[in-house]
Design an enzyme around this catalytic site. Structure first.
Site, PDB file in Angstrom:
ATOM      1  N   CYS A 117      55.033  -6.318 -92.517  1.00  0.00           N
ATOM      2  CA  CYS A 117      56.112  -6.294 -93.116  1.00  0.00           C
ATOM      3  C   CYS A 117      56.599  -4.958 -92.467  1.00  0.00           C
ATOM      4  O   CYS A 117      55.543  -3.757 -92.293  1.00  0.00           O
ATOM      5  CB  CYS A 117      56.954  -6.674 -93.984  1.00  0.00           C
ATOM      6  SG  CYS A 117      58.343  -6.891 -94.331  1.00  0.00           S
ATOM      7  N   CYS A 119      59.151  -3.493 -95.637  1.00  0.00           N
ATOM      8  CA  CYS A 119      60.153  -2.699 -96.777  1.00  0.00           C
ATOM      9  C   CYS A 119      59.831  -2.396 -97.177  1.00  0.00           C
ATOM     10  O   CYS A 119      60.126  -1.143 -97.942  1.00  0.00           O
ATOM     11  CB  CYS A 119      60.187  -4.290 -96.574  1.00  0.00           C
ATOM     12  SG  CYS A 119      58.811  -5.246 -97.163  1.00  0.00           S
ATOM     13  N   CYS A 127      63.386  -5.272 -94.831  1.00  0.00           N
ATOM     14  CA  CYS A 127      61.996  -5.791 -93.504  1.00  0.00           C
ATOM     15  C   CYS A 127      61.611  -5.720 -92.480  1.00  0.00           C
ATOM     16  O   CYS A 127      61.076  -5.787 -91.834  1.00  0.00           O
ATOM     17  CB  CYS A 127      61.646  -7.059 -94.521  1.00  0.00           C
ATOM     18  SG  CYS A 127      61.511  -7.908 -96.284  1.00  0.00           S
ATOM     19  N   LYS A 199      59.153 -18.247 -96.615  1.00  0.00           N
ATOM     20  CA  LYS A 199      59.263 -17.237 -97.715  1.00  0.00           C
ATOM     21  C   LYS A 199      60.279 -17.547 -98.574  1.00  0.00           C
ATOM     22  O   LYS A 199      61.548 -17.324 -97.341  1.00  0.00           O
ATOM     23  CB  LYS A 199      58.780 -15.951 -97.311  1.00  0.00           C
ATOM     24  CG  LYS A 199      58.507 -14.456 -98.411  1.00  0.00           C
ATOM     25  CD  LYS A 199      58.357 -13.464 -97.854  1.00  0.00           C
ATOM     26  CE  LYS A 199      58.383 -12.349 -98.627  1.00  0.00           C
ATOM     27  NZ  LYS A 199      58.067 -11.231 -97.472  1.00  0.00           N
ATOM     28  N   ARG A 209      58.225  -5.878-106.548  1.00  0.00           N
ATOM     29  CA  ARG A 209      58.680  -4.381-105.866  1.00  0.00           C
ATOM     30  C   ARG A 209      58.672  -3.071-106.925  1.00  0.00           C
ATOM     31  O   ARG A 209      58.152  -2.261-106.632  1.00  0.00           O
ATOM     32  CB  ARG A 209      60.248  -5.168-105.885  1.00  0.00           C
ATOM     33  CG  ARG A 209      60.495  -5.874-104.726  1.00  0.00           C
ATOM     34  CD  ARG A 209      62.665  -6.760-104.857  1.00  0.00           C
ATOM     35  NE  ARG A 209      61.999  -7.857-104.229  1.00  0.00           N
ATOM     36  CZ  ARG A 209      62.902  -8.794-103.304  1.00  0.00           C
ATOM     37  NH1 ARG A 209      64.155  -8.457-104.363  1.00  0.00           N
ATOM     38  NH2 ARG A 209      62.879  -9.644-103.199  1.00  0.00           N
ATOM     39  N   ARG A 221      67.948  -9.856 -99.806  1.00  0.00           N
ATOM     40  CA  ARG A 221      67.525 -10.720 -98.507  1.00  0.00           C
ATOM     41  C   ARG A 221      67.402 -12.372 -97.841  1.00  0.00           C
ATOM     42  O   ARG A 221      66.521 -12.690 -97.205  1.00  0.00           O
ATOM     43  CB  ARG A 221      65.819 -10.221 -98.852  1.00  0.00           C
ATOM     44  CG  ARG A 221      64.928  -8.864 -98.613  1.00  0.00           C
ATOM     45  CD  ARG A 221      63.823  -9.278 -99.303  1.00  0.00           C
ATOM     46  NE  ARG A 221      63.844  -7.427 -99.040  1.00  0.00           N
ATOM     47  CZ  ARG A 221      62.714  -6.574 -99.917  1.00  0.00           C
ATOM     48  NH1 ARG A 221      62.300  -7.302-100.808  1.00  0.00           N
ATOM     49  NH2 ARG A 221      62.165  -5.822-100.051  1.00  0.00           N
ATOM     50  N   GLU A 237      60.393 -24.069 -90.440  1.00  0.00           N
ATOM     51  CA  GLU A 237      60.179 -22.771 -90.413  1.00  0.00           C
ATOM     52  C   GLU A 237      58.716 -22.698 -89.804  1.00  0.00           C
ATOM     53  O   GLU A 237      58.262 -22.087 -89.441  1.00  0.00           O
ATOM     54  CB  GLU A 237      60.343 -21.792 -91.806  1.00  0.00           C
ATOM     55  CG  GLU A 237      61.361 -21.714 -92.301  1.00  0.00           C
ATOM     56  CD  GLU A 237      61.617 -19.856 -91.238  1.00  0.00           C
ATOM     57  OE1 GLU A 237      61.073 -19.447 -90.328  1.00  0.00           O
ATOM     58  OE2 GLU A 237      62.730 -19.607 -91.332  1.00  0.00           O
ATOM     59  N   LYS A 252      55.515 -19.081-100.039  1.00  0.00           N
ATOM     60  CA  LYS A 252      55.825 -18.041-101.340  1.00  0.00           C
ATOM     61  C   LYS A 252      57.321 -18.269-101.748  1.00  0.00           C
ATOM     62  O   LYS A 252      58.001 -18.215-100.995  1.00  0.00           O
ATOM     63  CB  LYS A 252      55.693 -16.455-100.588  1.00  0.00           C
ATOM     64  CG  LYS A 252      55.936 -15.623-101.555  1.00  0.00           C
ATOM     65  CD  LYS A 252      55.339 -14.099-101.212  1.00  0.00           C
ATOM     66  CE  LYS A 252      55.122 -13.201-102.221  1.00  0.00           C
ATOM     67  NZ  LYS A 252      56.133 -11.811-101.072  1.00  0.00           N
ATOM     68  N   SER A 278      53.924 -12.196-108.401  1.00  0.00           N
ATOM     69  CA  SER A 278      54.117 -11.733-109.268  1.00  0.00           C
ATOM     70  C   SER A 278      55.258 -11.776-110.559  1.00  0.00           C
ATOM     71  O   SER A 278      54.375 -11.925-111.792  1.00  0.00           O
ATOM     72  CB  SER A 278      54.971 -10.042-108.994  1.00  0.00           C
ATOM     73  OG  SER A 278      55.726 -10.318-108.553  1.00  0.00           O
ATOM     74  N   TYR A 317      47.286 -13.091-108.362  1.00  0.00           N
ATOM     75  CA  TYR A 317      46.953 -11.641-108.936  1.00  0.00           C
ATOM     76  C   TYR A 317      46.102 -12.387-110.315  1.00  0.00           C
ATOM     77  O   TYR A 317      45.414 -11.346-110.617  1.00  0.00           O
ATOM     78  CB  TYR A 317      48.545 -11.234-109.578  1.00  0.00           C
ATOM     79  CG  TYR A 317      49.352 -10.736-108.847  1.00  0.00           C
ATOM     80  CD1 TYR A 317      48.797  -9.725-107.998  1.00  0.00           C
ATOM     81  CD2 TYR A 317      50.079 -11.346-108.389  1.00  0.00           C
ATOM     82  CE1 TYR A 317      50.157  -9.080-106.890  1.00  0.00           C
ATOM     83  CE2 TYR A 317      51.522 -11.033-107.200  1.00  0.00           C
ATOM     84  CZ  TYR A 317      50.767  -9.818-106.470  1.00  0.00           C
ATOM     85  OH  TYR A 317      51.852  -9.519-105.484  1.00  0.00           O
TER      86      TYR A 317
HETATM   87 ZN    ZN Z   1      58.905  -7.018 -95.987  1.00  0.00          ZN
END
Ligand code: ZN
Length: 326
Positions: A117, A119, A127, A199, A209, A221, A237, A252, A278, A317
């Protein structure tokens, strides 16, 4: 009273394992790793306890720590030394991720997925390449088609460095096709694409972030990521991405989107990934810090639920922590 059907019969110790419908193994888990060109030391990420940004010369150690828990795959995110409007460092041969991939490849047997990506590399944090007037008129957004070439070039540079899988996450229409074409014409026909196909524009990404330093400088976004209210759209998608050559597809976030994971799993015949993001990680940590929840138990239950919904692999994570318990 006679009950012929007693589901409790199979819940006895010794039988529960035998009839368990869901299995979770360390090899199902993918650990995110952040490599940061702006630091000389390992930096903890406050909103993601136990997670760090590591400098290039520590990335092999970091990956070996992951491997020691039984987890075999990492997904790599880079924080470059400099950002600009086009994300120039995203496809640089000597970029932070490209160098990290080479180092990991040389020193370990870990499978490397590279997040593709812009971003983390653009100074505006979006992005892709912005529409010409977007800076002055924040309602405008990423120029879809102008972004495709940047993503394709970034993916090819990761493949050249030795990435085992490239994972485009920009939610740019046509990105999988553009990347597939570029990989094929550059000699990387064997490198698979794991597309972040569904996503969502989610508030659960907040702590990431901080980690990747990728918050948009203006706007949000929602013009390219999916509306959290939409489920059927996720099927469109993933169908488009598979048509364009995606070898696996991702949903996601995971926990608030298990219906989507499940629907995608039923609709497609490629592996399905889910990203336990996250915010999902930070919530459990925050509650456990207060003594309100048991961290290990809720993390394991969450990952089992994501598997049960239909995910073949989970980016999380919690990978190291849970793998060590399995
Ligand atoms: Zn991105």
């Amino acid at each position: 009273m006679s009950l012929h059907r007693r589901p409790r019969r199979l819940r006895r110790d010794g039988l529960r394992e035998l009839v368990a419908e869901t299995r979770l193994a360390p090899s199902d888990l993918v650990a995110p790793v952040f490599v940061d060109a702006t630091t000389d030391e390992r930096v903890s990420i406050e909103s993601m306890p136990g997670q760090e940004r590591v400098p290039l010369d520590a990335v092999v150690d970091r990956v070996q720590e992951v491997r020691a828990t039984g987890v075999e795959t990492v997904i790599l995110f880079g924080i470059p030394e400099a950002k600009d409007a086009r994300g120039t460092r995203a496809d640089a041969t000597d970029g932070v991720v490209q160098r990290a991939i080479r180092a990991i490849d040389d020193a370990t047997d870990v499978t490397v997925i590279s997040d593709v990506c812009l971003c983390e590399y653009t100074d505006h944090g979006h992005c892709g390449i912005l529409e010409a007037e977007a800076r002055d008129a924040p309602r405008l957004t990423v120029d879809n088609d102008a972004t495709l070439d940047r993503l394709a070039s970034t993916a090819a540079s990761h493949a050249a460095a030795g990435a085992d899988i490239v994972a485009p996450s920009a939610m740019t229409d046509g990105m999988v096709g553009a990347i597939r074409e570029r990989l094929d014409s550059s000699g990387y026909a064997d490198v698979p694409i794991l597309s972040y196909a569904a996503k969502y524009e989610s508030a659960f990404y907040g702590p990431f972030r901080d980690a990747a330093d990728g918050a948009p400088a203006f706007g949000d976004r929602r013009h390219y990521q999916m509306d959290p209210r939409n489920g059927d759209e996720a099927l469109r998608e993933v169908a488009l991405d598979i048509e364009q050559g995606a070898d696996a597809v991702m949903v996601k976030p995971a926990l608030a989107y298990l219906d989507v994971v499940s629907a995608v799993d039923r609709a497609v015949d490629v592996p399905v990934a889910a990203y336990n993001v996250s915010g999902e990680y930070a919530m459990l940590h925050a509650a456990s810090d207060r003594g309100w929840l048991d961290l290990d138990a809720t993390a394991l239950e969450s990952l089992n639920a994501i598997r049960r919904a239909g995910a073949d692999l989970i980016v999380t994570y919690f990978a190291e922590r849970i793998a060590a318990q399995l």
